[in-house]
Scaffold this motif. Structure first.
Motif, PDB file in Angstrom:
ATOM      1  N   ASN A 102       0.015  -6.634   5.560  1.00  0.00           N
ATOM      2  CA  ASN A 102       0.748  -5.793   6.501  1.00  0.00           C
ATOM      3  C   ASN A 102       1.197  -4.495   5.835  1.00  0.00           C
ATOM      4  O   ASN A 102       1.165  -3.423   6.452  1.00  0.00           O
ATOM      5  N   SER A 103       1.581  -4.565   4.568  1.00  0.00           N
ATOM      6  CA  SER A 103       1.996  -3.365   3.846  1.00  0.00           C
ATOM      7  C   SER A 103       0.819  -2.411   3.660  1.00  0.00           C
ATOM      8  O   SER A 103       0.972  -1.192   3.786  1.00  0.00           O
ATOM      9  N   ASN A 141      -1.739  -2.207   5.637  1.00  0.00           N
ATOM     10  CA  ASN A 141      -2.010  -1.647   6.963  1.00  0.00           C
ATOM     11  C   ASN A 141      -1.039  -0.523   7.302  1.00  0.00           C
ATOM     12  O   ASN A 141      -1.431   0.514   7.850  1.00  0.00           O
ATOM     13  N   LEU A 142       0.234  -0.696   6.951  1.00  0.00           N
ATOM     14  CA  LEU A 142       1.231   0.327   7.259  1.00  0.00           C
ATOM     15  C   LEU A 142       0.988   1.615   6.487  1.00  0.00           C
ATOM     16  O   LEU A 142       1.194   2.713   7.003  1.00  0.00           O
ATOM     17  N   LYS A 143       0.526   1.505   5.224  1.00  0.00           N
ATOM     18  CA  LYS A 143       0.312   2.720   4.438  1.00  0.00           C
ATOM     19  C   LYS A 143      -1.060   3.331   4.666  1.00  0.00           C
ATOM     20  O   LYS A 143      -1.187   4.558   4.789  1.00  0.00           O
ATOM     21  N   TYR A 144      -2.106   2.494   4.715  1.00  0.00           N
ATOM     22  CA  TYR A 144      -3.474   3.014   4.743  1.00  0.00           C
ATOM     23  C   TYR A 144      -4.171   2.835   6.091  1.00  0.00           C
ATOM     24  O   TYR A 144      -5.279   3.346   6.284  1.00  0.00           O
ATOM     25  N   ASP A 145      -3.564   2.053   6.982  1.00  0.00           N
ATOM     26  CA  ASP A 145      -4.182   1.730   8.264  1.00  0.00           C
ATOM     27  C   ASP A 145      -5.456   0.901   8.081  1.00  0.00           C
ATOM     28  O   ASP A 145      -6.364   0.964   8.910  1.00  0.00           O
ATOM     29  N   TYR A 146      -5.539   0.157   6.974  1.00  0.00           N
ATOM     30  CA  TYR A 146      -6.664  -0.746   6.756  1.00  0.00           C
ATOM     31  C   TYR A 146      -6.349  -2.106   7.368  1.00  0.00           C
ATOM     32  O   TYR A 146      -5.221  -2.601   7.277  1.00  0.00           O
ATOM     33  N   THR A 147      -7.359  -2.708   7.983  1.00  0.00           N
ATOM     34  CA  THR A 147      -7.251  -4.072   8.488  1.00  0.00           C
ATOM     35  C   THR A 147      -8.100  -4.988   7.609  1.00  0.00           C
ATOM     36  O   THR A 147      -8.722  -4.541   6.640  1.00  0.00           O
ATOM     37  N   ASP A 180     -11.603  -3.928   6.781  1.00  0.00           N
ATOM     38  CA  ASP A 180     -11.806  -2.806   5.865  1.00  0.00           C
ATOM     39  C   ASP A 180     -11.731  -3.214   4.395  1.00  0.00           C
ATOM     40  O   ASP A 180     -11.983  -2.385   3.513  1.00  0.00           O
ATOM     41  N   GLN A 237     -13.027   4.048  -1.025  1.00  0.00           N
ATOM     42  CA  GLN A 237     -11.625   3.896  -0.626  1.00  0.00           C
ATOM     43  C   GLN A 237     -10.674   4.106  -1.805  1.00  0.00           C
ATOM     44  O   GLN A 237      -9.479   4.303  -1.612  1.00  0.00           O
TER      45      GLN A 237
END
Length: 271
Positions: A187-188, A190-196, A199, A235
């Motif tokens: 989740n962290s 995802n919040l910083k990089y928008d990776y799911t 990815d 990435q």
């Protein structure tokens, strides 16, 4: 190589002081070596560089364990524990970690302007990232390029050092149980990089690993993944601050020692 020779490479930056009034002493090292390895058509070329703010004293105390950790990082050898030997080894060792001369003759060059082929290179950086009244954080960066390769490879590392105890702080020192933070890493990210999950390179169970590289900054525990560790080279490295639930019912994940480090990071001096 003697200590006197190293002093020609390392300009002393003595008399530095922290905001807490305790002296900090460093050597400022900036050295590059260019070499021709072998002879004739089989000759190869190597460039090695080191730039380091090498600590002699932090917050009024000597720091032998930190110095040994830097020597180990530069050489990956347990028997090299002095600055001059570590620098000599790194500067006069090829991309395959073979000391110059072990595989044949070599020649130190002033430059590569007359060569037509590409050359291998390494770069090592040691930087003071933050300094507090008890803890110091150093950023260590390593870059390697093999001649003819499509691109180089780099690695970030961080060392957190307790100046009071002459101690390298480990993740086990600051976490009660690593499993408490594992569910919050993805989740962290995802919040910083928008990776799911799609990815990232994750195991079959979809649970992201806990990296070995970490540091505290501005009250956040940062987890650092190298290129290819959980994502593609394009990435890059993933440096993610851990966003832990701001919920009184969430279990405490830091040890008392870890809380001291986190609290100091909120007021630490950027270098």
């Amino acid at each position: 190589m003697t200590s006197i020779a190293v002093m020609a490479w390392a300009a002393p930056a003595l008399g530095q002081s922290s905001s807490y009034g305790k002296p900090c002493h460093f050597y400022n090292i900036d050295k590059t070596v260019k070499a021709k390895l072998g002879e004739g058509e089989d000759a190869q070329y190597q460039q090695n560089s080191i730039k380091a703010l090498w600590p002699v004293m932090l917050n009024g105390k000597e720091c032998p364990n930190l110095q040994e950790a830097f020597c180990k990082w530069l050489t990956d050898k347990d028997d090299i524990k002095q600055m001059d030997r570590a620098i000599e080894y790194r500067l006069y060792t090829d991309i395959e970690n073979v000391p110059f001369g072990d595989s044949g003759p070599y020649q130190i060059l002033d430059d590569f302007k007359d060569i037509e082929s590409s050359y291998s290179s390494t770069t090592e950086l040691i930087e003071l990232k933050t300094l507090g009244k008890r803890f110091a954080v150093f950023h260590l960066f390593s870059y390697m390029y093999y001649a003819g390769g499509a691109h180089g490879m780099y690695i970030h590392n961080y060392i957190t050092y307790d100046t009071e105890l002459d101690k390298i702080v480990t993740l086990e020192d600051v976490l009660i149980d690593p499993e408490l933070i594992r569910p919050h890493i993805l989740n962290s990210i995802n919040l910083k990089y928008d990776y799911t999950e799609e990815d990232l390179f994750l195991p079959e169970d979809g649970i992201v690993k806990i990296p070995s590289v970490w540091y505290f900054e501005e009250g956040f525990l940062h987890l650092v993944y190298q290129p290819y560790e959980i994502a593609s080279f394009a990435q890059g490295d993933i440096d993610v601050p851990l966003f832990y639930p701001n919920d009184p019912s969430a279990p405490e994940y830091l040890t008392p020692y870890g809380k001291q480090l986190m609290e100091e990071s909120q007021a630490e001096d950027p270098w």
